[in-house]
Design a protein around this motif. Structure first.
Motif, short mmCIF file in Angstrom:
data_model
loop_
_atom_site.label_atom_id
_atom_site.label_comp_id
_atom_site.label_asym_id
_atom_site.label_seq_id
_atom_site.Cartn_x
_atom_site.Cartn_y
_atom_site.Cartn_z
N PHE A 66 0.81 -1.02 -0.12
CA PHE A 66 0.04 -0.01 -0.27
C PHE A 66 0.89 1.17 0.11
N ALA A 67 0.85 2.06 -1.06
CA ALA A 67 1.55 3.25 -1.30
C ALA A 67 0.87 4.61 -0.70
N LEU A 68 1.11 4.72 0.58
CA LEU A 68 0.29 6.00 0.91
C LEU A 68 0.41 7.17 0.16
N ARG A 69 1.42 7.73 -0.26
CA ARG A 69 1.48 8.98 -1.08
C ARG A 69 0.69 8.93 -2.35
N GLN A 70 0.88 7.52 -2.95
CA GLN A 70 0.26 7.44 -4.32
C GLN A 70 -1.39 7.39 -3.82
N ALA A 71 -1.82 6.89 -2.79
CA ALA A 71 -3.24 7.03 -2.31
C ALA A 71 -3.84 8.27 -2.19
N VAL A 72 -3.14 8.93 -1.39
CA VAL A 72 -3.15 10.59 -1.41
C VAL A 72 -3.44 11.38 -2.55
N ASP A 73 -2.35 11.07 -3.53
CA ASP A 73 -2.70 11.61 -4.86
C ASP A 73 -3.97 11.19 -5.51
N PHE A 74 -4.49 9.97 -5.44
CA PHE A 74 -5.70 9.80 -6.13
C PHE A 74 -6.78 10.21 -5.24
N ALA A 75 -6.70 10.56 -3.86
CA ALA A 75 -7.75 11.06 -3.30
C ALA A 75 -7.97 12.60 -3.88
N HIS A 76 -6.94 13.30 -4.15
CA HIS A 76 -6.95 14.50 -4.55
C HIS A 76 -7.71 14.54 -6.11
N ILE A 77 -6.97 13.49 -6.82
CA ILE A 77 -7.56 13.39 -8.28
C ILE A 77 -9.18 13.15 -8.21
N SER A 78 -9.42 12.28 -7.21
CA SER A 78 -11.03 11.94 -7.23
C SER A 78 -11.88 13.24 -6.98
N ALA A 79 -11.15 14.09 -5.90
CA ALA A 79 -11.93 15.30 -5.34
C ALA A 79 -12.06 16.53 -6.28
N ALA A 80 -10.74 16.19 -7.25
CA ALA A 80 -10.81 17.49 -8.43
C ALA A 80 -11.78 17.49 -9.43
N GLN A 81 -12.66 16.26 -9.37
CA GLN A 81 -13.59 16.32 -10.31
C GLN A 81 -14.96 17.20 -9.84
N GLU A 82 -14.72 17.66 -8.62
CA GLU A 82 -15.82 18.33 -8.04
C GLU A 82 -15.52 19.90 -8.42
N CYS A 83 -14.31 20.15 -9.19
CA CYS A 83 -14.10 21.58 -9.52
C CYS A 83 -14.87 21.91 -10.72
N ARG A 84 -15.00 23.15 -10.73
CA ARG A 84 -15.96 23.69 -12.05
C ARG A 84 -14.82 24.20 -12.91
N GLY A 85 -15.23 24.36 -14.28
CA GLY A 85 -14.50 24.79 -15.39
C GLY A 85 -13.89 23.50 -15.99
N ASP A 86 -12.74 23.76 -16.86
CA ASP A 86 -11.97 22.92 -17.63
C ASP A 86 -10.98 22.28 -17.10
N LEU A 87 -11.27 20.86 -16.56
CA LEU A 87 -10.26 20.13 -15.73
C LEU A 87 -9.08 19.70 -16.82
N GLY A 88 -9.37 19.97 -18.16
CA GLY A 88 -8.25 19.63 -19.15
C GLY A 88 -6.82 20.59 -18.74
#
Length: 318
Positions: A66-88
């Motif tokens: 289990f890679a904690l730092r990688q897990a945290v990165d993917f938690a942030h990526i999951s949360a980023a989908q709540e952002c408005r605007g162009d995710l690109g």
């Protein structure tokens, strides 16, 4: 989840900069939250401060994978989908907590309220699903209490069943996901990591299963606060199909959602990584363990009430 610093407010909009909304006092941040403070007030900028305490007899190789730092990165990526605007452009407040995301493509079905994105995260092909964020998505969650047959899946002669809404949502996005993976240069043979929060975690499970059967090289998965997806036959078939692709189901003590969908009728998949306080976690043996979040099964009233009162008090945040 509290490792999100700032994040979307109750109305779904981004806060200014990296600060939490001022209208509601935010709970104390967890150590993996950037800029957050521990109970003693110390700041931790990485996952090094965590104590990993494993149950007796658990295979050390499984625990350390289990890679904690990688897990945290993917938690942030999951949360980023709540952002408005162009995710690109990958430049929203939450996006900046997981730098290095390129070639982002979104997949949306607004009729069902289901969303995902594919991209290359520091050169690695990724697929991430969004959690419930609308009434339509909530209705699909409710539909998922009903089990339906997953075509082509069985274990020891028993057909697999999964939540109806989860399956309907994945099927709605499946073709576009596969098209966009090819469009950004992610071949079947390229390593692929799949993740998601809440409802999106359930879809990540279905995606890992389907994409592996379709010949994709799924190497790892993460979910955060994910409800149960299917029955025991599906859980066994999932483990059999992906024996060397670890799937880490991250839970914590005050999140009621992993207990959603009745145990017995449904069964979790993967390996649970359970945070029992703000500084310590353990990798749990078996798909569901009384040493981990299952110990709270009979005491969910307070966590549910906190989620009903305010998103900022809810242990299910990401």
């Amino acid at each position: 989840w509290p490792w999100q610093r700032g994040g979307a407010n109750e109305g779904g909009t981004e806060p200014e900069g990296d600060t939490a909304p001022a209208a509601t006092a935010a709970p104390r941040r967890w150590p993996w939250q950037r800029g957050g403070a521990s109970e003693a007030g110390d700041e931790h900028q990485s996952g090094d401060a965590y104590r990993n305490v494993n149950p007796e007899g658990l295979d050390d190789q499984l625990a350390t994978s289990f890679a904690l730092r990688q897990a945290v990165d993917f938690a942030h990526i999951s949360a980023a989908q709540e952002c408005r605007g162009d995710l690109g452009r990958w430049d929203c407040a939450q996006c900046r907590k997981a730098p290095g995301m390129e070639h982002v493509r979104r997949q949306d079905d607004f009729d069902l309220g289901t969303h995902s994105l594919v991209g290359k995260f520091r050169g690695m092909c990724v697929l991430v699903f969004r959690g419930t964020n609308s009434e339509k998505a909530f209705f699909q969650d409710v539909k998922s209490w009903n089990l339906v047959t997953l075509q082509g899946c069985s274990h020891e002669g028993q057909a697999c069943s999964v939540g109806e809404g989860f399956l309907q949502n994945y099927i709605a996005l499946e073709a576009q996901i596969k098209y966009d993976l090819a469009d950004i240069g992610c071949l079947h043979s390229d390593p692929l990591v799949v993740a998601g929060h809440s409802h999106g975690g359930s879809m990540a499970v279905l995606a890992m299963f389907d994409l592996t059967r379709s010949g994709y090289n799924v190497v790892k998965g993460y979910s955060f606060g994910q409800p149960r997806v299917g029955d025991g036959a599906f859980a066994a078939a999932f483990a059999e199909l992906l024996p060397s692709a670890p799937f880490f189901r991250v839970t914590k003590f005050d999140d009621p959602v992993p207990h959603a969908m009745p145990r017995g009728k449904f069964e979790h998949v993967g390996t649970e990584v359970y945070f029992w306080d703000r500084t310590s976690y353990q990798v749990c043996e078996g798909r569901e363990s009384r040493l981990c979040s299952l110990k709270h099964e009979g005491s969910l009233l307070l966590p549910v009430a906190k989620c009903a009162i305010s998103r900022h008090w809810c242990g299910h945040r990401t």
